[in-house]
Design an enzyme around this catalytic site. Sequence first.
Site, PDB file in Angstrom:
ATOM      1  CE  LYS A 633      27.719  -7.589  65.509  1.00 43.80           C
ATOM      2  NZ  LYS A 633      27.799  -9.003  65.094  1.00 43.80           N
ATOM      3  CD  GLU A 704      18.997  12.451  64.318  1.00 46.79           C
ATOM      4  OE1 GLU A 704      17.885  12.175  64.793  1.00 46.79           O
ATOM      5  OE2 GLU A 704      19.180  13.395  63.541  1.00 46.79           O
TER       6      GLU A 704
HETATM    7 MO1  MOS Z   1      18.404  12.517  60.506  1.00 46.89          MO
HETATM    8  S1  MOS Z   1      19.564  14.222  60.308  1.00 46.89           S
HETATM    9  O1  MOS Z   1      16.883  13.161  60.907  1.00 46.89           O
HETATM   10  O2  MOS Z   1      18.451  11.685  59.056  1.00 46.89           O
END
Ligand code: MOS
Length: 738
Positions: A633, A704
Amino acid sequence: MHAYIGASTSRIDGVAKVTGAAKYAGEFNVAGLAHASMVGATIAKGRITRIDTSAAKAVTGVIDVLTHENRPPLPDNDQAYKDDVAPDGSPFRPLYDSKIMFNGQPIALVVAETPEIARFAASLVKVDYSKEASVTDIFQARDSAVPAGSTEPGMAPPKTRGKPDLALAAAAVRHEAEYFVPIEHHNPMELYASTVVYDGGGKLTVYDKTQGVQNVQKYLCGVFGMKPDDVRVMSPFMGGGFGSGLRPQFQAVLAGLAARALQRSVRLVLTRQQMYALGYRPAMIQRIALGANKGGTLDAILHDAVTITSQYEDFHRQETGWSGVLYKSPNAKYVHRLAKLDLATACDMRAPSAATALFALESAMDELAIKLKLDPVELRLRCYTDRNQNEDKPFSSKALRECYQQGAEAFGWSKRKPEPRSMRDGSDLVGWGMATGVWEALQVPITVRIALTANGHAEVACATSDIGTGTYTIMAQVAADMLGLPLDNISIKLGDSSLPQSPVEGGSWIATSVANAIAGTAEAIRGDLLRIAGQMPSSALADLAVGDVVLADGKLASRRDASRAVPIADVMRHGSMDRIDKELTTNPAQDHSQAHNTHSAVFAEVKVDEQLGVIRVTRVVNAVAAGRILNPKTAGSQILGGVVWGIGMALHEETVIDHRFGRIMNANIAEYHVPVHADVHDIKVVFVDEQDNSNPLGMKGVGEIGIVGVAAAIANAVYHATGTRVRALPITLDKLQG
Ligand code: MOS
């Protein structure tokens, strides 16, 4: 058997957040709090020749106005201003002297009894400048750009492989083009704020918006010449950072300076507009040249990048090397130069370098596939590499083939007609595009303290942040399973510099690092309990080693025979204790023989109104391989958020500067466009099974990877829909006309 690891647990801090009980940096109140408002420079380069604060000071309720002329002393050496993640160069010093290095630079701070008075009085500060010519345009500065990574180790582009220029010239099929990504700003929901509580004796407690409380603590100690025991930094909740809160930001220095000057607690909340001076994703001009043979494998990759930074610091990442992680090519060349502009230093923004580099690389791969008359997925499979080409290392795991396969299936890719403009839905042109994503799977040294009490409650403490990713929740899940307790019996403490050591929360490295550290600390507690249990009269566990026992249901039990068990409470009673405290630093063994990455395959559908050029992203499937997923989630939400941001990157986001003044013209979220609800349609996240043995829990981070590749997949879909290739983001409708 894990009850919580791998389960879609809702956020344990969710109720506190939606009811307003969770407090953010600008919400902590203390008696006698004064309120500050910042004044920013209105030129990009030059000097302040006169600053007149008399009208501001004359306003009833104004306590003081600080400028470079009357501020308390500040250190005169760069080292004092360096933080844990500072790039090479000379860090910015707030209110240091009359020199202006970027538009919006803080030049005065008005402190008043109320925020409204402070803000009004700030508008009365009069400034005269001696202005110098400024350059804020990457295209104007690209020819004078300097090589990136000349001094920072590991930051230079990867070494050249083979003979790329010759191989390109000899290639049967070539594609060469220039791609552009503009400056983008993070725009987290929460405004940057610091509430600095001035304690007796001059100690400071700083409620700061940051991704790293100990980084800010260390930095403020440097700037104010204070001892670590005298500065405590807290950030229990964060309304989004995305990299803009990795480095300490100037609002913390300004509020701290005022608190120390006035010996009074001070709060400074930046305005949305002022936040555009904090940092940004650097604009990037990229030239990609690909040389392939007729069989659809690569002979040469040339990746040449120019990114931007300030005049005073050399921020950049390793922007050009990503193709070496994804695709096999015997010949490759990477060049990266930095254009130094009269702007604030650029900074990390979600998947820094990969998000921008893969827009170019994956657009170029799409263009090459068209020249080769190959399906874009097929081209990527032919170019697949099981080794990181830059370092000649195998991957700890790389289930990217499965990402392509499962993503394509979930999307329905096999129904795609390859010709551009060949698919329609009423008056809309329909386009299907895809791209690959890649990010790093890192682990960092971190310390965790667990206090387990005889009544079956555990407190887990670490100075990490939860920047909104779900760190509180996954920490509790891992602790509950490793200690054999219900989730509700776990409390998490984080975001406080007085807690055990943690680096900044960034790089997608905290979940893996802190989860494995909790598992390790819990194992040490199990060992302690077993030692005591072994000494109990006619102990059921006498001959067992720590690997033979587990903590489950409030008991220490044999792994093989659950009937051999002793309640934790009994063990502690026997040891005459009511709690066990354990603090352990996990220093993950860096396995330099392998490469560690997450991977993804992104598939996007766009519908383009043929008359107006209006683009809608109607479907996205993002198939991600990131090891074991602790919480589908919260992890799924990270990928969803990344895709939404990728839609913004593809279609909306662009920081526009008036280069005559070096000033950002759309420094607000009305004119800086981001996707809104109406822009977001069907997004599906697929987590592909991936076994990885780089850490005991088999994890990789997902903060990311979700954005990487999304903009390229959309750009490729726009080409497929319209036959128009847009190589400069964002893809606004004017770029589809003519
Ligand atoms: Mo991330 S751009 O390492 O907060």
